[in-house]
Design a protein around this motif. Structure first.
Motif, PDB file in Angstrom:
ATOM      1  N   GLN A 540     -10.003  25.850   2.263  1.00  0.00           N
ATOM      2  CA  GLN A 540      -9.647  25.027   1.119  1.00  0.00           C
ATOM      3  C   GLN A 540      -8.412  24.165   1.355  1.00  0.00           C
ATOM      4  O   GLN A 540      -8.066  23.323   0.524  1.00  0.00           O
ATOM      5  CB  GLN A 540      -9.467  25.899  -0.123  1.00  0.00           C
ATOM      6  N   SER A 541      -7.783  24.350   2.499  1.00  0.00           N
ATOM      7  CA  SER A 541      -6.722  23.422   2.883  1.00  0.00           C
ATOM      8  C   SER A 541      -7.307  22.051   3.215  1.00  0.00           C
ATOM      9  O   SER A 541      -6.607  21.043   3.187  1.00  0.00           O
ATOM     10  CB  SER A 541      -5.959  23.958   4.100  1.00  0.00           C
ATOM     11  N   THR A 542      -8.595  22.013   3.537  1.00  0.00           N
ATOM     12  CA  THR A 542      -9.256  20.734   3.844  1.00  0.00           C
ATOM     13  C   THR A 542      -9.980  20.169   2.628  1.00  0.00           C
ATOM     14  O   THR A 542     -10.485  19.052   2.680  1.00  0.00           O
ATOM     15  CB  THR A 542     -10.276  20.915   4.976  1.00  0.00           C
ATOM     16  N   TRP A 543     -10.046  20.962   1.546  1.00  0.00           N
ATOM     17  CA  TRP A 543     -10.671  20.485   0.317  1.00  0.00           C
ATOM     18  C   TRP A 543      -9.648  19.708  -0.503  1.00  0.00           C
ATOM     19  O   TRP A 543      -8.453  19.742  -0.215  1.00  0.00           O
ATOM     20  CB  TRP A 543     -11.224  21.650  -0.495  1.00  0.00           C
ATOM     21  N   ILE A 544     -10.151  19.030  -1.505  1.00  0.00           N
ATOM     22  CA  ILE A 544      -9.241  18.187  -2.280  1.00  0.00           C
ATOM     23  C   ILE A 544      -9.576  18.219  -3.766  1.00  0.00           C
ATOM     24  O   ILE A 544     -10.744  18.283  -4.152  1.00  0.00           O
ATOM     25  CB  ILE A 544      -9.296  16.725  -1.767  1.00  0.00           C
ATOM     26  N   ALA A 545      -8.508  18.239  -4.549  1.00  0.00           N
ATOM     27  CA  ALA A 545      -8.621  17.962  -5.986  1.00  0.00           C
ATOM     28  C   ALA A 545      -7.975  16.594  -6.179  1.00  0.00           C
ATOM     29  O   ALA A 545      -6.757  16.445  -6.025  1.00  0.00           O
ATOM     30  CB  ALA A 545      -7.922  19.026  -6.819  1.00  0.00           C
ATOM     31  N   SER A 546      -8.772  15.603  -6.464  1.00  0.00           N
ATOM     32  CA  SER A 546      -8.308  14.215  -6.389  1.00  0.00           C
ATOM     33  C   SER A 546      -7.216  13.881  -7.392  1.00  0.00           C
ATOM     34  O   SER A 546      -6.327  13.073  -7.103  1.00  0.00           O
ATOM     35  CB  SER A 546      -9.490  13.254  -6.600  1.00  0.00           C
ATOM     36  N   GLU A 547      -7.278  14.471  -8.557  1.00  0.00           N
ATOM     37  CA  GLU A 547      -6.276  14.161  -9.577  1.00  0.00           C
ATOM     38  C   GLU A 547      -5.209  15.252  -9.589  1.00  0.00           C
ATOM     39  O   GLU A 547      -5.523  16.439  -9.595  1.00  0.00           O
ATOM     40  CB  GLU A 547      -6.939  14.052 -10.953  1.00  0.00           C
ATOM     41  N   SER A 548      -3.951  14.856  -9.593  1.00  0.00           N
ATOM     42  CA  SER A 548      -2.846  15.828  -9.503  1.00  0.00           C
ATOM     43  C   SER A 548      -2.864  16.809 -10.667  1.00  0.00           C
ATOM     44  O   SER A 548      -2.598  18.002 -10.479  1.00  0.00           O
ATOM     45  CB  SER A 548      -1.508  15.089  -9.456  1.00  0.00           C
ATOM     46  N   LYS A 549      -3.169  16.323 -11.853  1.00  0.00           N
ATOM     47  CA  LYS A 549      -3.197  17.214 -13.021  1.00  0.00           C
ATOM     48  C   LYS A 549      -4.277  18.280 -12.857  1.00  0.00           C
ATOM     49  O   LYS A 549      -4.051  19.476 -13.123  1.00  0.00           O
ATOM     50  CB  LYS A 549      -3.452  16.390 -14.282  1.00  0.00           C
ATOM     51  N   LEU A 550      -5.440  17.857 -12.411  1.00  0.00           N
ATOM     52  CA  LEU A 550      -6.521  18.809 -12.188  1.00  0.00           C
ATOM     53  C   LEU A 550      -6.156  19.788 -11.084  1.00  0.00           C
ATOM     54  O   LEU A 550      -6.407  20.994 -11.196  1.00  0.00           O
ATOM     55  CB  LEU A 550      -7.808  18.061 -11.827  1.00  0.00           C
ATOM     56  N   ARG A 551      -5.546  19.281 -10.008  1.00  0.00           N
ATOM     57  CA  ARG A 551      -5.145  20.140  -8.892  1.00  0.00           C
ATOM     58  C   ARG A 551      -4.154  21.211  -9.352  1.00  0.00           C
ATOM     59  O   ARG A 551      -4.284  22.388  -9.018  1.00  0.00           O
ATOM     60  CB  ARG A 551      -4.521  19.280  -7.790  1.00  0.00           C
ATOM     61  N   ASP A 552      -3.167  20.814 -10.134  1.00  0.00           N
ATOM     62  CA  ASP A 552      -2.174  21.769 -10.628  1.00  0.00           C
ATOM     63  C   ASP A 552      -2.816  22.807 -11.536  1.00  0.00           C
ATOM     64  O   ASP A 552      -2.482  24.005 -11.474  1.00  0.00           O
ATOM     65  CB  ASP A 552      -1.066  21.030 -11.383  1.00  0.00           C
ATOM     66  N   GLU A 553      -3.717  22.371 -12.382  1.00  0.00           N
ATOM     67  CA  GLU A 553      -4.386  23.302 -13.295  1.00  0.00           C
ATOM     68  C   GLU A 553      -5.212  24.332 -12.513  1.00  0.00           C
ATOM     69  O   GLU A 553      -5.225  25.522 -12.853  1.00  0.00           O
ATOM     70  CB  GLU A 553      -5.283  22.532 -14.265  1.00  0.00           C
ATOM     71  N   ILE A 554      -5.892  23.872 -11.465  1.00  0.00           N
ATOM     72  CA  ILE A 554      -6.700  24.787 -10.659  1.00  0.00           C
ATOM     73  C   ILE A 554      -5.816  25.811  -9.957  1.00  0.00           C
ATOM     74  O   ILE A 554      -6.092  27.013  -9.955  1.00  0.00           O
ATOM     75  CB  ILE A 554      -7.546  23.994  -9.629  1.00  0.00           C
ATOM     76  N   ARG A 555      -4.730  25.351  -9.367  1.00  0.00           N
ATOM     77  CA  ARG A 555      -3.850  26.269  -8.635  1.00  0.00           C
ATOM     78  C   ARG A 555      -3.196  27.274  -9.565  1.00  0.00           C
ATOM     79  O   ARG A 555      -3.071  28.458  -9.233  1.00  0.00           O
ATOM     80  CB  ARG A 555      -2.785  25.461  -7.880  1.00  0.00           C
ATOM     81  N   VAL A 556      -2.794  26.818 -10.730  1.00  0.00           N
ATOM     82  CA  VAL A 556      -2.197  27.739 -11.708  1.00  0.00           C
ATOM     83  C   VAL A 556      -3.229  28.778 -12.145  1.00  0.00           C
ATOM     84  O   VAL A 556      -2.929  29.976 -12.267  1.00  0.00           O
ATOM     85  CB  VAL A 556      -1.663  26.957 -12.929  1.00  0.00           C
ATOM     86  N   SER A 557      -4.463  28.314 -12.352  1.00  0.00           N
ATOM     87  CA  SER A 557      -5.522  29.229 -12.786  1.00  0.00           C
ATOM     88  C   SER A 557      -5.817  30.285 -11.706  1.00  0.00           C
ATOM     89  O   SER A 557      -5.944  31.471 -11.999  1.00  0.00           O
ATOM     90  CB  SER A 557      -6.783  28.433 -13.104  1.00  0.00           C
TER      91      SER A 557
END
Length: 625
Positions: A540-557
């Motif tokens: 998942q280091s090679t995967w991407i969450a394109s929008e920063s807000k979505l990325r932060d929400e996923i990591r927090v979850s």
């Protein structure tokens, strides 16, 4: 000598028109003698004034304008012409072959020649003050101040029109228009309307044609436009969009005002003049969009086509009003035809756009599961379409939406409770286009080997769609119900991604992390967790969450589900594992390290160096008691 007002000059009865009581009349026939005397005095007065301004007899008259030299005398000249005409009418009833009548007719010809010259000079010398821009901009002033009122005010105090209420240009324009009308009325009444009209048409048509030329309006054939590169044609369209605004609001409007004013006493002449002066240029102007609409259609051309449609639609009330004559009906028809052809072109391009989405056959997965180029292209396209919602609503009002079989219910793109009006129709059509691309993305998600990756791909793309909708006019068109429904769908995709992507890591820990167990069993759990976490992390280091807000929400979850559970296990078994092996090196990650590792994922970088970096950090933590 100071200039006096038009009212006193133009409308004050001439003393020569009404002989004083000192005129002797034979007692045998007083009525006839009075009529004859009046007629002769009118002819003689006309003769003296007309001769004075006869260019063939006077060098001064040849180089001087009567209306510029003396406005009082100009009005007297027009009064003299009217008196001469009255005398000729009397002479006709007495003897239609008399020498007096012949002389009066010759005199009238000289007068008309002079007025013809004055008419031309006023039109030519006042091009700036009679340009359509000036005439149209002061139309409201003209409505407030009639010609007769203006003449009267000018007579009493000319300076009143040079004040703050009216500019010098407007003042001169009003004077010129009043003079033109007075001359036109005189010539038409004398039977010389054809000569007057000819001059008017020649001068004013040259002004209109020149103005259109400077606006960039040129007559082109379909073959010429068809051969143009789109970049060149787009420049032509931009020029046309500016031209129609100026032409309708200023050029044609001002010309209609001027012709209606100058020939106010003859509607037929006003119509004929306006029609002949403007129809050629207007047909050329309003015919251009029809030619563009006939060209090869591609989805990218739709926006300029909509610009053309909108320009005609917005200006249509004025077009209809300005070209309201029967003789200018062809102009109205051409504008309507262009509007219809542009509408047909837009509908064709919308159909082609939808077809292009459905035919997209790209099978290469987007690296990292990011936003697909198709998603970006389609959403940017639809976002721009939303800016034309008013025009599109008109175009698609009677165009049925034929929807193919869809895996999603109609409620997915049709907001509940919306009335079937033109606005809702365009909303439904745009929502349908979004649905088409989302269905296409569902198929593209299958190209990812990892199921979690496919759900991340879907979450990224739907999130991009939702953000585009919320931050544009699409949000207004589609409504909060649509947004809420699709935001919930994003969360559903994220939830499935987490479950499929991180389930193996979570299952590597015991169901009850704080339960007692032998050190060997704890060691097995620890090794299993280490292997599962590193595998997922590297992937998942090679995967991407394109929008920063979505990325932060996923990591927090993910962190909220993983770190607390791991922390309980770590704190419960750390000491036992140390006693059993003499070191806690089997615990590669401290609870804090997990958070640091999670901060590296979903950037699409694939930086494996961060693994060793965080491993070093955990080694330092392993020395803690």
């Amino acid at each position: 000598m100071p200039r006096k007002g038009m009212r006193s000059v133009f409308f004050k009865p001439s003393p020569l028109s009404f002989p004083s009581s000192s005129v002797s009349m034979p007692s045998s026939s007083p009525r006839r003698s009075f009529s004859d005397s009046l007629m002769e005095e009118n002819i003689e007065f006309a003769r003296s004034l007309i001769a004075k301004w006869d260019s063939d007899q006077s060098n001064y008259a040849n180089i001087t304008s009567l209306f510029n030299d003396s406005r009082r005398e100009a009005r007297q000249y027009l009064d003299a012409v009217r008196g001469l005409q009255s005398a000729m009418q009397v002479l006709v009833t007495q003897d239609s072959t008399s020498q007096k009548l012949v002389d009066a007719q010759l005199l009238m010809q000289v007068a008309m020649k002079r007025l013809e010259k004055e008419f031309y000079q006023i039109l030519s010398a006042n091009r700036e003050h009679l340009d359509p821009d000036t005439v149209s901009s002061r139309s409201s002033t003209t409505e407030r101040i009639s010609v007769s009122d203006y003449d009267e005010e000018y007579s009493e105090d000319e300076s009143r029109f040079a004040g703050d209420s009216i500019s010098e240009t407007e003042r001169v324009s009003m004077i010129a228009m009043a003079d033109l009308k007075a001359i036109a009325d005189s010539m038409i009444l004398a039977g010389y309307g054809k000569e007057c009209v000819k001059i008017y048409k020649i001068v004013r048509k040259s002004i209109v044609d020149e103005a259109l030329y400077h606006l960039g309006v040129e007559k082109m054939s379909f073959s010429q436009i068809q051969k143009m590169d789109w970049e060149v044609l787009e420049i032509k369209i931009k020029i046309w969009l500016n031209a129609i605004k100026v032409a309708v609001e200023t050029l044609f409007s001002g010309e209609r005002i001027l012709s209606d004013h100058v020939f106010a006493n003859s509607g037929q002449i006003a119509e004929a003049c306006f029609s002949e002066i403007t129809i050629e240029g207007a047909m050329c102007l309003f015919g251009f969009p029809e030619l563009v609409a006939k060209c090869k259609k591609t989805p990218e051309k739709i926006f300029r086509t909509l610009d053309l449609y909108e320009a005609i639609s917005v200006n249509w009330p004025q077009i209809e009003s300005i070209f309201s004559f029967d003789s200018t009906s062809a102009v109205r028809s051409q504008a309507v035809t262009s509007l219809l052809k542009l509408g047909e072109a837009v509908r064709t391009m919308l159909t082609d756009f939808e077809s292009a989405i459905q035919k997209d056959s790209s099978k290469t997965p987007v690296p990292g599961g990011g936003v697909h180029p198709l998603t970006r292209y389609v959403m940017n396209y639809i976002t721009f379409l939303a800016d034309y919602s008013g025009v599109l609503a008109d175009i698609v009002a009677d165009w049925p939406l034929t929807m193919a079989q869809s895996p999603l219910p109609e409620s997915y793109f049709r907001s509940p409770g919306r009335e079937e009006n033109p606005s809702s129709k365009i909303s439904i059509r745009l929502a349908w286009l979004i649905l088409v691309v989302l269905c296409k993305l569902d198929g593209k998600a299958e190209f990812y080997k990892d199921v979690a990756h496919s759900y991340l791909f879907l979450a990224n793309n739907l999130q991009y769609v939702v953000v585009k909708v919320r931050t544009s006019n699409l949000g207004i068109l589609l409504g909060e119900d649509w947004l809420a429904k699709h935001e919930a769908k994003v969360k559903e995709y994220v939830s499935k991604y987490e479950r499929m992507g991180w389930g193996k890591v979570l299952s590597a820990l015991p169901d009850n992390p704080t339960a007692d167990m032998p050190p060997e069993k704890a060691r097995l759990f620890c090794k299993s967790f280490n292997a599962a976490f590193l595998e997922v992390y590297r992937k998942q280091s090679t995967w991407i969450a394109s929008e920063s807000k979505l990325r932060d929400e996923i990591r927090v979850s993910i962190a909220s589900k993983l770190v607390p559970r791991y922390r309980e296990f770590y704190e419960k078994h750390r000491i036992g594992l140390k006693r059993e092996s003499g070191s806690d090196s089997v615990l590669k990650f401290s609870p804090d390290d997990l958070g640091k590792y999670l901060s590296d994922i979903l950037y699409g970088k694939g930086d494996s160096g961060s693994v060793s970096s965080h491993s070093s950090s955990s080694s330092r933590h392993s020395n803690r008691p």
